[in-house]
Design an enzyme around this catalytic site. Structure first.
Site, PDB file in Angstrom:
ATOM      1  N   ASP A 196      71.267  29.222  77.823  1.00 32.46           N
ATOM      2  CA  ASP A 196      70.151  29.550  76.940  1.00 32.46           C
ATOM      3  C   ASP A 196      69.371  30.688  77.589  1.00 32.46           C
ATOM      4  O   ASP A 196      68.892  30.543  78.718  1.00 32.46           O
ATOM      5  CB  ASP A 196      69.257  28.318  76.764  1.00 32.46           C
ATOM      6  CG  ASP A 196      68.166  28.493  75.714  1.00 32.46           C
ATOM      7  OD1 ASP A 196      67.764  29.649  75.458  1.00 32.46           O
ATOM      8  OD2 ASP A 196      67.710  27.478  75.149  1.00 32.46           O
ATOM      9  N   ARG A 229      74.499  29.296  73.350  1.00 28.57           N
ATOM     10  CA  ARG A 229      74.150  27.932  73.775  1.00 28.57           C
ATOM     11  C   ARG A 229      75.226  26.915  73.434  1.00 28.57           C
ATOM     12  O   ARG A 229      75.294  25.855  74.051  1.00 28.57           O
ATOM     13  CB  ARG A 229      72.835  27.509  73.114  1.00 28.57           C
ATOM     14  CG  ARG A 229      71.608  28.259  73.618  1.00 28.57           C
ATOM     15  CD  ARG A 229      70.367  27.873  72.859  1.00 28.57           C
ATOM     16  NE  ARG A 229      70.457  28.262  71.449  1.00 28.57           N
ATOM     17  CZ  ARG A 229      69.624  27.837  70.504  1.00 28.57           C
ATOM     18  NH1 ARG A 229      68.659  26.981  70.797  1.00 28.57           N
ATOM     19  NH2 ARG A 229      69.755  28.258  69.261  1.00 28.57           N
ATOM     20  N   LYS A 283      59.069  40.865  67.743  1.00 28.87           N
ATOM     21  CA  LYS A 283      59.950  41.969  67.373  1.00 28.87           C
ATOM     22  C   LYS A 283      59.273  43.329  67.558  1.00 28.87           C
ATOM     23  O   LYS A 283      59.950  44.330  67.825  1.00 28.87           O
ATOM     24  CB  LYS A 283      60.463  41.783  65.941  1.00 28.87           C
ATOM     25  CG  LYS A 283      61.474  40.645  65.814  1.00 28.87           C
ATOM     26  CD  LYS A 283      62.689  40.858  66.726  1.00 28.87           C
ATOM     27  CE  LYS A 283      63.759  39.802  66.547  1.00 28.87           C
ATOM     28  NZ  LYS A 283      64.950  40.040  67.378  1.00 28.87           N
ATOM     29  N   GLU A 343      72.284  32.286  59.732  1.00 30.48           N
ATOM     30  CA  GLU A 343      71.584  31.029  60.008  1.00 30.48           C
ATOM     31  C   GLU A 343      70.089  31.252  60.232  1.00 30.48           C
ATOM     32  O   GLU A 343      69.345  30.302  60.470  1.00 30.48           O
ATOM     33  CB  GLU A 343      72.168  30.357  61.259  1.00 30.48           C
ATOM     34  CG  GLU A 343      73.573  29.809  61.105  1.00 30.48           C
ATOM     35  CD  GLU A 343      74.046  29.098  62.366  1.00 30.48           C
ATOM     36  OE1 GLU A 343      73.376  29.241  63.418  1.00 30.48           O
ATOM     37  OE2 GLU A 343      75.071  28.410  62.308  1.00 30.48           O
ATOM     38  N   TYR A 376      56.321  35.817  65.240  1.00 32.81           N
ATOM     39  CA  TYR A 376      57.668  36.397  65.152  1.00 32.81           C
ATOM     40  C   TYR A 376      57.583  37.911  65.074  1.00 32.81           C
ATOM     41  O   TYR A 376      58.304  38.627  65.788  1.00 32.81           O
ATOM     42  CB  TYR A 376      58.422  35.844  63.945  1.00 32.81           C
ATOM     43  CG  TYR A 376      59.769  36.504  63.770  1.00 32.81           C
ATOM     44  CD1 TYR A 376      60.797  36.275  64.685  1.00 32.81           C
ATOM     45  CD2 TYR A 376      60.017  37.385  62.711  1.00 32.81           C
ATOM     46  CE1 TYR A 376      62.039  36.906  64.551  1.00 32.81           C
ATOM     47  CE2 TYR A 376      61.245  38.009  62.571  1.00 32.81           C
ATOM     48  CZ  TYR A 376      62.253  37.769  63.492  1.00 32.81           C
ATOM     49  OH  TYR A 376      63.463  38.398  63.363  1.00 32.81           O
ATOM     50  N   SER A 416      64.086  44.090  64.200  1.00 32.52           N
ATOM     51  CA  SER A 416      63.913  43.551  62.844  1.00 32.52           C
ATOM     52  C   SER A 416      62.938  44.442  62.102  1.00 32.52           C
ATOM     53  O   SER A 416      62.111  45.140  62.713  1.00 32.52           O
ATOM     54  CB  SER A 416      63.357  42.128  62.916  1.00 32.52           C
ATOM     55  OG  SER A 416      62.936  41.669  61.645  1.00 32.52           O
ATOM     56  N   ASN A 458      71.596  40.400  71.197  1.00 30.75           N
ATOM     57  CA  ASN A 458      71.486  39.832  69.853  1.00 30.75           C
ATOM     58  C   ASN A 458      70.725  38.508  69.823  1.00 30.75           C
ATOM     59  O   ASN A 458      70.133  38.169  68.793  1.00 30.75           O
ATOM     60  CB  ASN A 458      72.891  39.635  69.272  1.00 30.75           C
ATOM     61  CG  ASN A 458      72.886  38.776  68.032  1.00 30.75           C
ATOM     62  OD1 ASN A 458      72.472  39.191  66.960  1.00 30.75           O
ATOM     63  ND2 ASN A 458      73.336  37.528  68.184  1.00 30.75           N
ATOM     64  N   ALA A 487      76.381  34.865  70.538  1.00 28.00           N
ATOM     65  CA  ALA A 487      77.633  35.191  69.842  1.00 28.00           C
ATOM     66  C   ALA A 487      78.211  34.035  69.032  1.00 28.00           C
ATOM     67  O   ALA A 487      79.285  34.173  68.460  1.00 28.00           O
ATOM     68  CB  ALA A 487      78.669  35.666  70.858  1.00 28.00           C
TER      69      ALA A 487
END
Length: 252
Positions: free
Chosen positions: A60, A34, A157, A189, A153, A140, A87, A10
């Site tokens: 984490d 984190r 997903k 980010e 990656y 994703s 998320n 978040a």
């Protein structure tokens, strides 16, 4: 507390945007991430702006013991979670498989798959005990298609997509909703993290078109969560207008 949303990751991006949207809609919040300082600042802002209660827990999700112990340490009133937004996730690197950084692989697998599982294992049992709940998993477009150099990656997903389907079946007898939302290009980010803080390289990912913003995804997540009790959206793909699929973007 009649409505509680627990949102992982978040401290920025889609997770932070979800915190704003759910607070606006009157939800009390459990926010994890984190970066403790960011969580504290966000919690104060949301409490002041929306007059909602906010609990924070900094850990984490890759660390199984920390994840479980921090969640279980929450006061009982905060375990009446009605919506879980899984998320927390990231991408590291953009290399062909033969040149991939194994540490990057481990980070993505531990965060995107194992972290989601650790959180879901705890919170789903709270929901079963409470007799209701809705788990929303952040997937994703990379969970629907594979693109060059996306290898690991994309694999993580794709795993989220499969886990979402498995959760939907397993939690069906308990009346718990399960949804996956799969965004295309979102300017957060994400690319900066992928490129290890290289802001210029990250910026180029979104040049020439208008990507999704974090709030676009957050508002869609709110739509999913706000459906009547008898309605569950199993799976949703959300893309910028300029993006047709993982590898096709019109840059004007």
């Amino acid at each position: 507390m009649s409505k509680i949303a627990l949102i992982t990751g978040a401290t920025a991006g889609i997770g932070e945007a979800c915190a704003h949207v759910f607070a606006r809609e009157g939800y009390n919040l459990v926010l994890t991430g984190r970066r403790l300082e960011r969580l504290e600042k966000l919690a104060k802002h949301l409490n002041d702006k929306y007059n909602v209660e906010v609990a924070i827990s900094s850990f984490d999700v890759r660390n199984r013991e920390d994840t479980i112990s921090n969640l279980e340490a929450l006061p009982e009133k905060w375990k009446k979670v009605t919506v879980l937004v899984n998320n927390a996730g990231l991408s590291q690197g953009l290399d062909p498989i033969q040149k991939g950084n194994i540490d990057d692989w481990e980070t993505m697998i531990d965060t995107n798959i194992k972290g989601l599982l650790y959180v879901s294992r705890v919170v789903s049992n709270w929901m079963i005990a409470n007799g209701k709940g809705h788990i929303i998993n952040l997937g994703s477009i990379a969970g629907k298609e594979v693109y060059a150099n996306g290898n690991v990656y994309c694999a993580t997903k794709h795993a989220v997509d499969a886990l979402n389907k498995g959760m939907r079946i397993d939690l069906l007898p308990h009346g718990i909703k399960v949804t996956a939302i799969h965004p295309g290009a979102v300017e957060t980010e994400f690319s900066e993290v992928r490129f290890k803080g290289d802001k210029e390289r990250a910026k180029k990912v979104y040049e020439g078109f208008e990507p999704l913003a974090a709030v676009d995804v957050a508002e869609t997540i709110w739509f999913i969560a706000s459906r009547p009790a008898h309605v569950n959206i199993n799976d949703m793909l959300i893309m910028p207008t300029a993006q047709a699929n993982a590898g096709t973007i019109f840059r004007g």
